[in-house]
Design a protein around this motif. Structure first.
Motif, PDB file in Angstrom:
ATOM      1  N   LEU A 271     -39.663 -42.908  22.086  1.00  0.00           N
ATOM      2  CA  LEU A 271     -40.277 -44.335  21.375  1.00  0.00           C
ATOM      3  C   LEU A 271     -39.202 -45.463  20.995  1.00  0.00           C
ATOM      4  CD1 LEU A 271     -42.807 -42.508  18.954  1.00  0.00           C
ATOM      5  CD2 LEU A 271     -43.374 -43.814  21.260  1.00  0.00           C
ATOM      6  N   VAL A 272     -37.822 -45.132  20.591  1.00  0.00           N
ATOM      7  CA  VAL A 272     -36.923 -45.967  20.203  1.00  0.00           C
ATOM      8  C   VAL A 272     -36.513 -46.607  21.377  1.00  0.00           C
ATOM      9  CG1 VAL A 272     -34.831 -46.247  18.973  1.00  0.00           C
ATOM     10  CG2 VAL A 272     -36.519 -44.665  18.082  1.00  0.00           C
ATOM     11  N   VAL A 273     -35.975 -46.031  22.396  1.00  0.00           N
ATOM     12  CA  VAL A 273     -35.464 -46.429  23.720  1.00  0.00           C
ATOM     13  C   VAL A 273     -36.493 -47.428  24.229  1.00  0.00           C
ATOM     14  CG1 VAL A 273     -34.592 -45.895  25.854  1.00  0.00           C
ATOM     15  CG2 VAL A 273     -33.809 -44.652  23.945  1.00  0.00           C
ATOM     16  N   SER A 274     -37.694 -46.874  24.428  1.00  0.00           N
ATOM     17  CA  SER A 274     -38.611 -47.943  25.048  1.00  0.00           C
ATOM     18  C   SER A 274     -39.175 -48.923  24.157  1.00  0.00           C
ATOM     19  CB  SER A 274     -39.900 -47.010  25.345  1.00  0.00           C
ATOM     20  OG  SER A 274     -40.533 -46.767  24.272  1.00  0.00           O
ATOM     21  N   GLN A 275     -38.616 -48.968  23.053  1.00  0.00           N
ATOM     22  CA  GLN A 275     -39.062 -50.138  22.094  1.00  0.00           C
ATOM     23  C   GLN A 275     -40.686 -50.046  21.621  1.00  0.00           C
ATOM     24  OE1 GLN A 275     -37.786 -53.869  23.437  1.00  0.00           O
ATOM     25  NE2 GLN A 275     -35.445 -53.281  23.155  1.00  0.00           N
ATOM     26  N   MET A 276     -41.151 -48.837  21.789  1.00  0.00           N
ATOM     27  CA  MET A 276     -42.473 -48.841  21.200  1.00  0.00           C
ATOM     28  C   MET A 276     -42.635 -48.815  19.668  1.00  0.00           C
ATOM     29  SD  MET A 276     -45.083 -48.371  23.594  1.00  0.00           S
ATOM     30  CE  MET A 276     -46.185 -47.466  22.759  1.00  0.00           C
ATOM     31  N   ILE A 277     -41.302 -48.840  19.054  1.00  0.00           N
ATOM     32  CA  ILE A 277     -41.574 -48.869  17.487  1.00  0.00           C
ATOM     33  C   ILE A 277     -41.213 -50.473  17.137  1.00  0.00           C
ATOM     34  CG2 ILE A 277     -40.586 -46.415  17.310  1.00  0.00           C
ATOM     35  CD1 ILE A 277     -37.979 -47.943  16.456  1.00  0.00           C
ATOM     36  N   VAL A 278     -41.020 -51.353  18.116  1.00  0.00           N
ATOM     37  CA  VAL A 278     -40.852 -52.721  17.706  1.00  0.00           C
ATOM     38  C   VAL A 278     -42.467 -53.486  17.614  1.00  0.00           C
ATOM     39  CG1 VAL A 278     -39.930 -54.732  18.200  1.00  0.00           C
ATOM     40  CG2 VAL A 278     -38.688 -52.651  18.503  1.00  0.00           C
ATOM     41  N   PRO A 279     -43.091 -53.519  16.682  1.00  0.00           N
ATOM     42  CA  PRO A 279     -44.315 -54.095  16.900  1.00  0.00           C
ATOM     43  C   PRO A 279     -44.532 -55.538  17.523  1.00  0.00           C
ATOM     44  CG  PRO A 279     -43.758 -53.494  14.591  1.00  0.00           C
ATOM     45  CD  PRO A 279     -42.437 -53.377  15.097  1.00  0.00           C
ATOM     46  N   GLU A 280     -43.287 -56.522  17.369  1.00  0.00           N
ATOM     47  CA  GLU A 280     -43.539 -57.521  18.288  1.00  0.00           C
ATOM     48  C   GLU A 280     -43.500 -57.224  19.627  1.00  0.00           C
ATOM     49  OE1 GLU A 280     -41.938 -58.086  14.350  1.00  0.00           O
ATOM     50  OE2 GLU A 280     -41.195 -57.054  16.198  1.00  0.00           O
ATOM     51  N   LYS A 281     -42.790 -56.354  20.165  1.00  0.00           N
ATOM     52  CA  LYS A 281     -42.587 -55.910  21.708  1.00  0.00           C
ATOM     53  C   LYS A 281     -44.329 -55.581  22.013  1.00  0.00           C
ATOM     54  CE  LYS A 281     -40.283 -54.413  25.249  1.00  0.00           C
ATOM     55  NZ  LYS A 281     -39.585 -55.434  26.207  1.00  0.00           N
ATOM     56  N   VAL A 282     -44.746 -54.417  21.103  1.00  0.00           N
ATOM     57  CA  VAL A 282     -45.978 -53.917  21.511  1.00  0.00           C
ATOM     58  C   VAL A 282     -46.993 -55.121  21.506  1.00  0.00           C
ATOM     59  CG1 VAL A 282     -47.928 -52.382  20.730  1.00  0.00           C
ATOM     60  CG2 VAL A 282     -45.654 -51.723  20.474  1.00  0.00           C
ATOM     61  N   LEU A 283     -46.944 -56.072  20.504  1.00  0.00           N
ATOM     62  CA  LEU A 283     -48.057 -57.148  20.474  1.00  0.00           C
ATOM     63  C   LEU A 283     -47.658 -58.144  21.779  1.00  0.00           C
ATOM     64  CD1 LEU A 283     -47.850 -57.894  16.605  1.00  0.00           C
ATOM     65  CD2 LEU A 283     -49.816 -56.861  17.798  1.00  0.00           C
ATOM     66  N   GLY A 284     -46.452 -58.173  22.128  1.00  0.00           N
ATOM     67  CA  GLY A 284     -46.316 -58.859  23.423  1.00  0.00           C
ATOM     68  C   GLY A 284     -46.962 -58.226  24.567  1.00  0.00           C
TER      69      GLY A 284
END
Length: 152
Positions: A18-31
């Motif tokens: 999850l960290v490596v894929s950046q799934m924990i970064v809300p801005e990335k998910v919202l994008g």
């Protein structure tokens, strides 16, 4: 003890993913969820990779008699769609779309001391407690129609 260590290792691998894929970064998910704005398709590759790994694993699990570290497989068998499923999916989707976090990534983000994740997890726990205090009891209580059927 081996089962606990295997569960811990599995959780750590999942969290690192999850960290490596950046799934924990809300801005990335919202994008990723912003299909009509500045859409970021990179998480589609994460989901595609997850499908490539899990599909053969589920096929293998169906052929095995039992898992290596548990007495039996816990694979869902229900196929019906009811109001509770639809409303739960809608609440999950609204929360994910508004905040950019869902439970797994939020828990992984807590390990990195992410304040939005702490607020999210606190709200999630409060929601689970409210469910236990209200809806769970009413879901366990048989409806008048089912009581009549049982009496017949």
């Amino acid at each position: 003890m081996a089962r606990i260590l295997l569960a811990l290792l599995s959780g750590l691998v999942f969290g690192v993913g999850l960290v490596v894929s950046q799934m924990i970064v809300p801005e990335k998910v919202l994008g990723f969820l912003d299909l009509y704005g500045a859409w970021d398709p990179s998480l589609a590759f994460v989901m595609g990779g997850a499908i490539l790994v899990s599909a053969p694993a589920f096929a293998l699990a169906r052929r095995m008699g039992r898992p290596l570290a548990a007495p039996r497989f816990e694979i869902p068998t229900r196929r019906d769609i009811d109001a509770r499923l639809l409303s739960g999916a809608a609440i999950f989707g609204l929360g994910w779309g508004l905040v950019g976090l869902c439970p797994g990534p939020a828990l992984a983000a807590i390990a990195l001391s992410a304040t939005p994740a702490l607020v999210f997890v606190a709200a999630m726990i409060l929601g689970m407690l409210l469910f236990r205090l209200t809806l769970e009891r009413s879901a366990a209580t048989p409806s008048p129609a089912s009581r009549r059927e049982a009496d017949a």
